[in-house]
Every structure is written in structure tokens, then in C-alpha cells.
Design a protein around this motif. Structure first.
Motif, mmCIF file in Angstrom:
data_model
loop_
_atom_site.group_PDB
_atom_site.id
_atom_site.type_symbol
_atom_site.label_atom_id
_atom_site.label_comp_id
_atom_site.label_asym_id
_atom_site.label_seq_id
_atom_site.Cartn_x
_atom_site.Cartn_y
_atom_site.Cartn_z
ATOM 1 N N CYS A 20 -7.205 9.379 4.494
ATOM 2 C CA CYS A 20 -6.716 8.547 3.391
ATOM 3 C C CYS A 20 -5.744 7.488 3.895
ATOM 4 N N ARG A 21 -4.839 7.891 4.784
ATOM 5 C CA ARG A 21 -3.872 6.940 5.343
ATOM 6 C C ARG A 21 -4.589 5.824 6.100
ATOM 7 N N ALA A 23 -7.426 4.644 5.547
ATOM 8 C CA ALA A 23 -8.112 3.760 4.591
ATOM 9 C C ALA A 23 -7.140 3.059 3.648
ATOM 10 N N GLY A 24 -5.836 3.314 3.823
ATOM 11 C CA GLY A 24 -4.846 2.685 2.952
ATOM 12 C C GLY A 24 -4.806 3.282 1.571
ATOM 13 N N CYS A 25 -5.157 4.559 1.460
ATOM 14 C CA CYS A 25 -5.221 5.222 0.151
ATOM 15 C C CYS A 25 -4.142 6.289 0.020
ATOM 16 N N ARG A 26 -3.783 6.580 -1.219
ATOM 17 C CA ARG A 26 -2.942 7.731 -1.498
ATOM 18 C C ARG A 26 -3.816 8.983 -1.557
ATOM 19 N N CYS A 27 -3.183 10.146 -1.429
ATOM 20 C CA CYS A 27 -3.916 11.399 -1.422
ATOM 21 C C CYS A 27 -3.289 12.364 -2.423
ATOM 22 N N ASP A 56 0.526 13.116 -1.314
ATOM 23 C CA ASP A 56 1.428 12.280 -2.109
ATOM 24 C C ASP A 56 1.839 12.919 -3.419
ATOM 25 N N SER A 213 -3.033 3.525 -14.742
ATOM 26 C CA SER A 213 -4.035 4.055 -13.824
ATOM 27 C C SER A 213 -5.233 4.571 -14.605
ATOM 28 N N ARG A 234 -13.512 -1.292 -10.488
ATOM 29 C CA ARG A 234 -12.674 -2.048 -9.561
ATOM 30 C C ARG A 234 -12.893 -3.544 -9.726
#
Length: 381
Positions: A20-21, A23-27, A56, A213, A234
Motif C-alpha cells: 500500500c505504501r 502505491a501511495g495508498c492508506r491501509c 493506518d 469518503s 474515481r
């Protein structure tokens, strides 16, 4: 949460968080299930390992999880199963357990959300901006209040709130009279089987109501389902924020939503409903069993090799043949999911219009594929 899925274990947390990190995503870790007495120590262990891995936040509704996560300083997002549907409930969790994000009850309307946002502003002032509201935007809906149902538990011993629902509500039933030889089959309408939620046609109203969200229900769905649905929302949200206020925005935005809605109709769905957002639905609820998608996916075969310089993928046709003009779907662990029309293909270095089962075929592909990526052809129903 979904008992029938190929679930991961706490030992995989570091690798998942790392992916996730990258890919720039939160987990986020979903622990929104009922916790029984003998599982308390297991919950604490899972949360400790989640915290150590850098998760996260945790999505939960059982107070056991909330309390244990709070002690570790691990943020909690309150699940829709908590049925938070008013400011008083929200403020209780905010003030006593430090919760900052709330997935509101699915029964809330747009008017309810606007009132909650307004009331938060009046009571908390600038602090209200630190509270995030999340709502379900798309996917399967349950006939029960906030997903709490005991039908599957009573009939099969498989509890819905433990991720094991057999979905008895979505079936056809026969009803017979005890004292007379008559009976009825309840099928058309499937009153306990709601259509899928779809908010894309009025996504801007969710944003205007103060929603931070969007949650898309996709447990046990195929990779192309996830890619199609998430991609549609998106693109719609990005277009809205990038173009609102521009001349012709409304016309262009409506056209985009129609285009994306057509994409959504191609993947699994039970028909679409606006849920409760516009009020309490009367006639717009149930429809029927099974998928209402406009296309079906048929297995073709797998990628044998990709020639990067030529932009060609060699495919072993193992099942359904395809022809030029057909739409193919490629999917794999690294490749992800993408669609493209079969335009130029060769068999034994000869241009052909139709592939043959049992034979490799070379196809121009717009993206890089990998060995053993699966290939499907889309057919109109």
C-alpha cells in the motif's frame, strides 16, 4: 470479514502495508464483526500486530475492538453496522473514544447527512472539520437494518455478522396453505433481495451534503468488477472537482456519468437503486435474483509471453475463441485488469480474423502483459 474468501493472516500485515505504501495508498483493517468472549485475547493480538505493521486505521463496530484499538492509539473508523445516524451518537464516539471517521448507517438520507454536518458545525465550530463522514456509494445492499440479520444464522448456523451469510433472502420461495391444496411461488420482485446501490447519477449531491469518503462494497468480487466500479467513481469525482464552475460543466458532467453508468452495467449487478439517499424507497427496492449485467465474461486462455519491443502478447487459446473486433479483458497479479479491442492478430505469422482453440495467437496489446495473465472475451447478453 468474508468467511468464504481467501483471507490473509496477521503475518501478512507487513507485506500488505508495504504494498500500500509503495502505491501511495492508506491501509485499513476491517474488523467489523461480532467478537465473542473467547476471542478477546485474539482481538488484542491482531490489533497489536496491525499497529506494529503500520496499519493506518481499523474499521469496527464492536466495543471490544474500539476499546482495544483506543488503548493502542490505533485510529478506528466506526462501521455502518454501528448504525450511527445522528449527531448525538457521533459525538459520543468522538468525545469518549476519539473516533474521527464515521461510516453512517445505510438508512440515512441526504437530508440527514446535511443536518448532521450543519449540527456538527454549530456545536464544534472549527473542530467539526476534523470529523470525516463516509457513506456506502455502490454495491450490494442487505435487507436488514445496517446489515444486521439473523436469517442465515437461524437456517444454516452461518451468521451474517461473522461473514458467513448464505443469503437466504435472495432466493425464490414457495408458500403453501396448510388446510387447502393451494400454494404460491414468490419470485417476481424478490421482496427480500434489494437491488444494488448506485449513487453515480447523483454523486455531486453526496459531495454537497458534506461526505468526505465513498465506500464501495466489493467483497468477493472479481478484479475487473473492482477496477470497473472504482474507476468509474474515481473519474466522476475527479472530473467534478477539476471542472465545476466551468462553462458547460453540467452538460459534460452528465455525459460523463452516463458513460460511466454504462460501464457499471457491464459488470455483475442486481439492477440499480438509489437506496435511502432520496428518502425511504417504496417501489424502488427489489427486482430479481442474479446479475443484471449487460455483458458476460468468457474465459479465452492465458498469456504465454509478451514481446515488449513489438507490443505483442502471445496467447494460448484454451477455451473460447474470439475474433477481431471483440473486447478482451486481461488480468493478472502484477498487470491488474485492463480491456482492449482485438484489432491486429496473427497465427503462425499470418494475419487472421478468428482465433482457434488449442492454438497460440499473437495479438497487439496496448499495455504490457505477463506470463500466465488470464484472458477473457466479453459477450453481450
Amino acid at each position: 470479514m468474508r468467511a468464504g474468501a481467501d483471507n490473509f493472516t496477521p503475518g501478512a500485515f507487513p507485506a500488505i502495508v508495504g504494498a500500500c505504501r509503495a502505491a501511495g495508498c492508506r491501509c485499513y483493517l476491517a474488523l467489523n464483526t461480532i467478537i465473542y468472549q473467547g476471542e478477546i485475547s485474539k482481538v488484542r493480538s491482531v490489533l497489536q500486530r496491525a499497529q506494529a505493521a503500520g496499519v493506518d486505521a481499523v474499521i469496527a463496530w464492536d466495543f471490544c475492538v474500539l476499546e482495544a484499538a483506543n488503548r493502542l492509539g490505533l485510529p478506528v473508523h466506526v462501521s455502518t453496522q454501528m448504525s450511527v445516524s445522528n449527531t448525538e451518537s457521533l459525538l459520543y464516539f468522538y468525545r469518549n473514544l476519539g473516533v474521527r471517521r464515521f461510516v453512517l448507517a445505510r438508512e440515512c438520507t441526504l437530508a440527514d447527512m446535511r443536518r448532521i454536518r450543519r449540527d456538527l458545525g454549530e456545536r464544534l465550530g472549527d473542530q467539526a472539520s476534523g470529523i470525516e463522514i463516509e457513506v456506502f456509494a455502490h454495491g450490494a445492499m442487505c435487507v436488514a437494518v445496517s446489515g444486521r440479520c439473523f436469517m442465515s444464522t437461524l437456517q444454516y448456523g452461518a451468521p451474517a455478522n461473522r461473514g458467513a451469510c448464505y443469503q437466504p433472502c435472495r432466493r425464490e420461495y414457495e408458500i403453501s396453505a396448510i388446510d387447502e391444496d393451494i400454494g404460491f411461488r414468490i419470485g417476481q420482485g424478490y421482496v427480500m433481495s434489494p437491488r444494488d446501490l448506485c449513487t453515480l447519477p447523483f454523486i455531486e449531491k453526496l459531495i454537497a451534503a458534506g461526505v468526505d469518503s465513498l465506500k464501495i462494497e466489493g467483497r468477493n468480487r472479481s478484479p475487473e468488477y473492482v477496477a470497473t466500479v472504482v474507476g468509474a467513481y474515481r473519474r466522476a469525482v475527479d472530473f467534478y472537482f477539476a471542472n465545476r464552475g466551468r462553462r458547460h460543466f453540467r452538460r459534460e458532467f452528465d455525459a460523463l456519468k452516463r458513460e460511466e453508468l454504462a460501464r457499471l452495467e457491464r459488470v455483475y449487478n442486481r439492477g440499480f437503486s438509489s437506496g435511502f439517499f432520496m428518502g425511504r424507497p417504496v417501489a424502488d427496492w427489489a427486482d430479481g435474483a442474479g446479475s443484471r449485467s449487460t455483458v458476460r465474461k468468457e474465459y479465452v486462455g492465458r498469456v504465454i509471453k509478451h514481446f515488449t519491443r513489438a507490443g505483442v502478447s502471445e496467447i494460448m487459446v484454451e477455451s473460447n475463441a474470439f475474433r477481431t473486433g471483440d473486447t478482451l479483458v486481461f488480468q493478472g497479479p502484477t498487470t491488474g485488469v485492463f480491456e482492449q479491442v482485438a484489432e491486429s492478430m496473427e497465427m503462425n505469422h499470418v494475419h487472421v480474423a478468428v482465433s482457434c482453440k488449442g492454438q497460440p495467437i499473437a495479438l497487439k496489446t496496448a499495455q504490457v502483459t505477463r506470463k500466465n495473465d488470464q484472458v477473457y472475451v466479453l459477450r453481450t447478453r
